[in-house]
Every structure is written in structure tokens, then in C-alpha cells.
Scaffold this active site. Structure first.
Site, PDB file in Angstrom:
ATOM      1  CG  ASP A   1      84.502  -0.890   9.606  1.00 22.39           C
ATOM      2  OD1 ASP A   1      84.885  -1.008   8.340  1.00 22.39           O
ATOM      3  OD2 ASP A   1      84.627  -1.753  10.366  1.00 22.39           O
TER       4      ASP A   1
ATOM      5  CB  CYS B   1      90.781   1.058  10.644  1.00 21.54           C
ATOM      6  SG  CYS B   1      91.787  -0.268   9.392  1.00 21.54           S
ATOM      7  CB  THR B   2      89.589  -3.531  12.708  1.00 28.01           C
ATOM      8  OG1 THR B   2      88.670  -2.665  13.522  1.00 28.01           O
ATOM      9  CG2 THR B   2      89.479  -5.075  13.304  1.00 28.01           C
ATOM     10  N   GLY B   3      91.379  -4.096  10.495  1.00 29.42           N
ATOM     11  CA  GLY B   3      91.892  -4.803   9.570  1.00 29.42           C
ATOM     12  C   GLY B   3      93.026  -4.450   8.621  1.00 29.42           C
ATOM     13  CG  ASN B   4      96.557  -1.738   7.633  1.00 28.64           C
ATOM     14  OD1 ASN B   4      97.972  -2.110   7.466  1.00 28.64           O
ATOM     15  ND2 ASN B   4      96.297  -0.438   7.326  1.00 28.64           N
ATOM     16  CB  THR B   5      91.577  -4.444   4.230  1.00 25.30           C
ATOM     17  OG1 THR B   5      90.524  -4.555   5.305  1.00 25.30           O
ATOM     18  CG2 THR B   5      92.824  -5.441   4.891  1.00 25.30           C
ATOM     19  CB  CYS B   6      88.161  -0.715   4.921  1.00 26.29           C
ATOM     20  SG  CYS B   6      87.445  -2.236   4.427  1.00 26.29           S
ATOM     21  NE  ARG B   7      87.389   1.837   9.769  1.00 28.15           N
ATOM     22  CZ  ARG B   7      86.749   1.529  10.967  1.00 28.15           C
ATOM     23  NH1 ARG B   7      86.174   2.308  11.724  1.00 28.15           N
ATOM     24  NH2 ARG B   7      87.237   0.119  11.574  1.00 28.15           N
TER      25      ARG B   7
END
Length: 156
Positions: free
Chosen positions: A120, A7-13
Site C-alpha cells: 500500500d 483495496c481500502t480507499g479506492n484511491t491508490c492501488r
């Protein structure tokens, strides 16, 4: 088999997807499946978002030791299948050498019948994180259905 969720930040999905997939692999006895995650714009070493952490705990998924990592050409090269959350992630993975082994999670899990992005939840309320986790659980269930079917003795 090494699977990387992006994903984008590697903190959620992607950390949620990693934790869900790790549990699904264990539950199905797929001991040779390794899962990890990375972000296209990750801040190396960041922990999971509060929403991802809380939703993980609700589902008995421990994300407390997760640390974000930036997507690199080395990670791409070392992975068999790369499953991304949105089209812009796919473009980045392909630019790093992942063409042919990178797919939208929804597309891969559905065998090509769906190609939508995974929502997201970043910055949203806890209910949005829950909805994203539900979405990921469904897609990952279909992903492992596909893996098991492809490994069946009569599969071509």
C-alpha cells in the site's frame, strides 16, 4: 467477464489496477472483459491520490476521471471475479456475499503459488507508488496470462 479490484480507499492501488487491467485487456483483444474498482472504506466520489494520478500519467494511464466507490453487496453480486489487495479486503468481500469468487490478486494471478498482499503506497513518496504500480503490472500480466490460457480451445 466482470473483474472488480478492491483495496481500502479506492484511491491508490485499486484504481491503478483497474487502469492497468483495462489497458491490458484492450492490448490483448479481450473486448468482453470489464474492469472496475471499489474500496472497503471508500469515500464515495473521491478522486485518485496524487501519487496514483502522477504514476498513472507516467505510464500513460489516465486516472483523472476516477471516482472512488464504496464496496457494496450489489457490486459484489454483479461481478464475476473480485481481486483484492490484502487479506482484510478478502474478509470484507466474503462478508458481503463474495465467497467463492473473491481472491487475493497475487493468489489468483499465480494460480495459488503466492498469497501475499500488494503493498500500500498511501501516504508514501512517489517512488513507493512507482513500486506498487510495477507490482500491479506484473500481477495483472500474470492475471491475463491465466485468463487467456483458460480460454484456449484445449483448456479444460
Amino acid at each position: 467477464m466482470k473483474i472488480l479490484f478492491v483495496c481500502t480507499g479506492n484511491t491508490c492501488r485499486s484504481p491503478l489496477a483497474e487502469a492497468i487491467a483495462r489497458k491490458a485487456a484492450i492490448d490483448r483483444g479481450l473486448v468482453d472483459v470489464e474492469v472496475s474498482s471499489a474500496g472497503t472504506s471508500a469515500w464515495d466520489g473521491s478522486g485518485p491520490s496524487d501519487g496514483a494520478l502522477l504514476v498513472g500519467l507516467e505510464r500513460r494511464l489516465d486516472l483523472s476521471s476516477h471516482r472512488a466507490q464504496q464496496l457494496t453487496p450489489e457490486l459484489v453480486a454483479a461481478t464475476d471475479v473480485i481481486l483484492v489487495m490484502g487479506p482484510h479486503h478478502l474478509e470484507r468481500v466474503e462478508a458481503l456475499g463474495g465467497a467463492g469468487k473473491a481472491f487475493l490478486l497475487t493468489e489468483y494471478a499465480s494460480g495459488g503459488s503466492s498469497s501475499r498482499a500488494v503493498s500500500d503506497p498511501f501516504g508514501g513518496e512517489l517512488e513507493l507508488y512507482r513500486a506498487t504500480a510495477d507490482e500491479l503490472e506484473g500481477e495483472i500480466r500474470r492475471l491475463f496470462d491465466r485468463i487467456v490460457a483458460e480460454r484456449a480451445p484445449d483448456a479444460q
